[in-house]
Write a protein that holds these residues in place. Sequence first.
Motif, PDB file in Angstrom:
ATOM      1  N   PRO A 113      59.445  59.370  24.664  1.00 50.90           N
ATOM      2  CA  PRO A 113      60.189  60.378  25.608  1.00 50.90           C
ATOM      3  C   PRO A 113      61.374  60.906  25.047  1.00 50.90           C
ATOM      4  N   PRO A 114      61.686  62.215  25.134  1.00 50.57           N
ATOM      5  CA  PRO A 114      63.017  62.974  24.634  1.00 50.57           C
ATOM      6  C   PRO A 114      64.205  62.188  25.360  1.00 50.57           C
ATOM      7  N   LYS A 115      65.409  61.987  24.240  1.00 49.09           N
ATOM      8  CA  LYS A 115      66.403  61.341  24.778  1.00 49.09           C
ATOM      9  C   LYS A 115      67.236  62.270  25.905  1.00 49.09           C
ATOM     10  N   LYS A 116      67.857  61.806  26.683  1.00 50.18           N
ATOM     11  CA  LYS A 116      68.490  62.528  27.732  1.00 50.18           C
ATOM     12  C   LYS A 116      69.701  63.069  27.128  1.00 50.18           C
ATOM     13  N   SER A 124      64.724  71.231  28.615  1.00 50.42           N
ATOM     14  CA  SER A 124      63.628  70.744  27.839  1.00 50.42           C
ATOM     15  C   SER A 124      62.382  70.420  28.202  1.00 50.42           C
ATOM     16  N   ASN A 125      62.125  70.419  29.621  1.00 49.86           N
ATOM     17  CA  ASN A 125      60.925  70.125  30.274  1.00 49.86           C
ATOM     18  C   ASN A 125      60.296  71.481  30.662  1.00 49.86           C
ATOM     19  N   LYS A 131      62.837  77.995  30.126  1.00 44.86           N
ATOM     20  CA  LYS A 131      63.729  77.200  29.468  1.00 44.86           C
ATOM     21  C   LYS A 131      65.170  77.627  29.715  1.00 44.86           C
ATOM     22  N   LEU A 132      65.285  79.110  29.849  1.00 42.85           N
ATOM     23  CA  LEU A 132      66.823  79.850  29.962  1.00 42.85           C
ATOM     24  C   LEU A 132      67.216  79.669  31.342  1.00 42.85           C
ATOM     25  N   VAL A 133      66.196  79.494  32.160  1.00 48.25           N
ATOM     26  CA  VAL A 133      66.569  79.870  33.727  1.00 48.25           C
ATOM     27  C   VAL A 133      67.296  78.569  34.133  1.00 48.25           C
ATOM     28  N   PRO A 134      68.572  78.562  34.295  1.00 50.61           N
ATOM     29  CA  PRO A 134      69.437  77.284  34.913  1.00 50.61           C
ATOM     30  C   PRO A 134      68.769  76.810  36.183  1.00 50.61           C
ATOM     31  N   SER A 135      68.908  75.488  36.166  1.00 50.72           N
ATOM     32  CA  SER A 135      68.543  74.765  37.706  1.00 50.72           C
ATOM     33  C   SER A 135      69.670  75.159  38.729  1.00 50.72           C
TER      34      SER A 135
END
Length: 889
Positions: A113-116, A124-125, A131-135
């Motif tokens: 699993p990728p490092k946080k 990353s998910n 990927k460019l849309v912020p949460s």
Amino acid sequence: MSEHRRKPPQPQGGGRAAARRGVPGTSSGRRAAPRGATGSPSGSYGPSGDEDRPYGGRAEARRAAQRSVGSTGGGRRRGAEGAGGAGHGGGGRRGTGGPGGGPGRGRGRGQEPPKKRFIDYPRSNKHGWRKLVPSWKQVLGSVVAFIGVLVGIAGIAYAMVEIPDPNKAAQAENNVFYWDDGSQMASTGGEANRQNIEFDQIPKSMQNAVIAAENASFYEDKGVDPMGIARAVVNMAKGSETQGGSTITQQYVKNMYLKQDQTLSRKARELFISIKVGAKVDKEEILAGYLNSAYYGRNAYGLQAAARAYFDVDAVQLSTEQSVFLAAMLKGPNLFSPDGGLGANASAEANTARATKRYEWILDRQVETGSMTETERAKVKGFPKPTNRKSTVAGQTGYLVSTAKDYVANKLNIPAEELEKGGYKIYTTFDEKKVKAMEKAVKATRKDFLDDKARPKTDKNVQFGGASVDPKTGAIVALYGGAGHDKGHYSNNADTRGVPVGSTWKPYVLAAALEHGTVKSDGRPISIKSLYNGNDKAIIKDQNGEPIKGPDGEPFRQKNESDRAWGPVTLDKAMEQSINTPFVQLGIDVGLKKTQEVAASTGILESSFDKGNMDNASFSLGTSTPSAIRMADSYGTFAASGAHHEPFSVTKVVKDGEELPGFSKPKREAAMDTDVADTVTKTLQNVVKNGTGKKVADIGFPVAGKTGTTDKNKSAWFVGYTRELSTAVTLYRTDPAKGELLSMNGTGGVPSIHGGDIPAQVWKDYMSDAMKGVDPEEFPEPGPIGEIVGDVPSPTPTPTETEETEEPTEEPDEPSNTPSSPPPSPTESCKPWDPTCNENGGQDGGQDGGQDGGQDGGQDGGTSNSPEPPNGGGDNGGGDNGGWLGGVD
């Protein structure tokens, strides 16, 4: 084990021990055997028989998982590249472990699993653009962080800012003005007229008026009022009267502590100082400080000085009406003082109208905010009349200073009130000797011409105006603005907009024909020898050759001054004699739009065009109202063979030891073809030599010029030039109360006034002095231009250089109903301005225009519809001040 956690029944084939021994037929627990261990051909992703698998113990599964940690495949992997062998854990999610592996409980992802990351951006998910849309968490966190940073910066700024010493911060310098040779001309402005008073000396009526108008929440806010700013923006967008967006505290801080530059740093500093002042300084002290530091006009800083300047009383004695008046001045005295201000939209009349509206609004606002009752409002009298303005600047200096200040404020794009705070060194184009020469010429003619005691009905409120410009640069070297600020005349007569120019407009019509041609020449340039009908009451035709209809439906006939039958006449002869009919028809043939374009190219502002007549024939007779400054500069284009320079009055401005940008000389612009300009000049030389401008013919050096007299003899002009100097002189009479032009019939004891007599005499006297020491240059000879159009002229007698039996006449826009006086007998001595006296015999009669009671340029028998000059007037009849820069209409 407790009863409620019973062991599941053990399979008969063995148990966990059997599983450990690898007894065939036993299950390993929760995992199916790897594909390599069972020999199954279906592979590790095939059916595993989990549903038939009996449960193993939790302890067994745990131990198996621990054993698999050390194995290469690990229980958390998804299969180990095929079958699990010795030392390899189980490959499937629920498979059996291989030999040495045992059962595994891994998730089986196939990769680590990728490092946080602390900030997972780009995310990353997610894949692609997602990927460019912020949460939402990232957005919310960013906003909170940004606000936190701002709060931190604001806190630091608030802690670091200090309240300056008002006694040091409020000091200001004078403005110093210099002649063109660098010697000092005047020192004005600054805050020498500031007089501070205590809060208890400020009448309650003044307090209430200012708070209602400027900051109704003054006693509640903390120095700034965000809602007030928003409300001001909304009201401005709606075009309604506004309460100021800045609080009284902010305005006090700006007046007392800060420079007036419109920068972000200054605004930020004002905000923080205002907050600190609001928190630490008493409200009464703030209000008193604001009223003591504000500028009210008339060079008055502070309420006490303003009360004295406008009403000659102490501040404590101000009435309610006077208090509201002064509160209205705080909106900006340049646009609200009844005296008038700088700029095209700051005439005395316009300012008075604005101030009156503001006055009424403040009273209504006081009722709205509760500081005045309806009953008290009803008792308040109308707009108060201030006392006559006093000035320490004498003679022409006041007009020179106001002209320069107007130019500086326009170039720097700053309010006039800011300029009044002082500290500027302003170097002008004005020549002291030429200014004195023009003032001397006007005074001499005025003394001989006017007697307002003997003829009060005709000789009062007669105004002279004049301006002189260098044609090669556009520099304004001299002007005459009136009797002087010290005499109570504040409007600048050299810079009025409201005085029609009459037949001095005809050269623009001629230039348009020389450059653009007419419908008769298919757009090709025409010659000054082209022929036009010069007869009185000639029918004017449109470009299709059809008669233009008057309001009664009959063909429109243009009136000349006399009924002389000129027949077909050349354009240069028509200019010489200032005959109306040829130029009215020529204007139609060229197209009035073309004439307007030519005039604008020489510096005439479109705002001074007669909007009511721009499509009518009479437009060609000079119903437009440029200032003397603009007329002198415009004719300078002819003097400079078609090259135009915008007029300017300031060459350099220094502030705080640094020269400010923006005051380089205006660039040369090609307004028209050289031969066109030189042909117009040759035509205007003939006007001086043989025509209506003969009064200046013997001046002793080459000159060209044109006379102008307007509707009902309300104004008279002479505009002329040499190669070195272009000068315009105007004469008009006004009603100071209404700001309207009055007829000059009978003024000076003569039936009518013309551009060829009094204005020409002033021009001649001034130019004779101004040209001393100058080696005058000859006008260039123009090249051939245009084709001759029109009929062959009839052999009618015309004035020539040697014929003295009839003097040339000027044609006014509308002749007087007064019968012409018979020519006097020759006398040995004549006053130089007297139009009825001619040493050669005969009468220098006539006027420039010619409507027989006509409408729109001269229909016979109609009602005159000639426009009254817009905004003509000012205090003591100055016209609409501020015309030469254009400004805000």
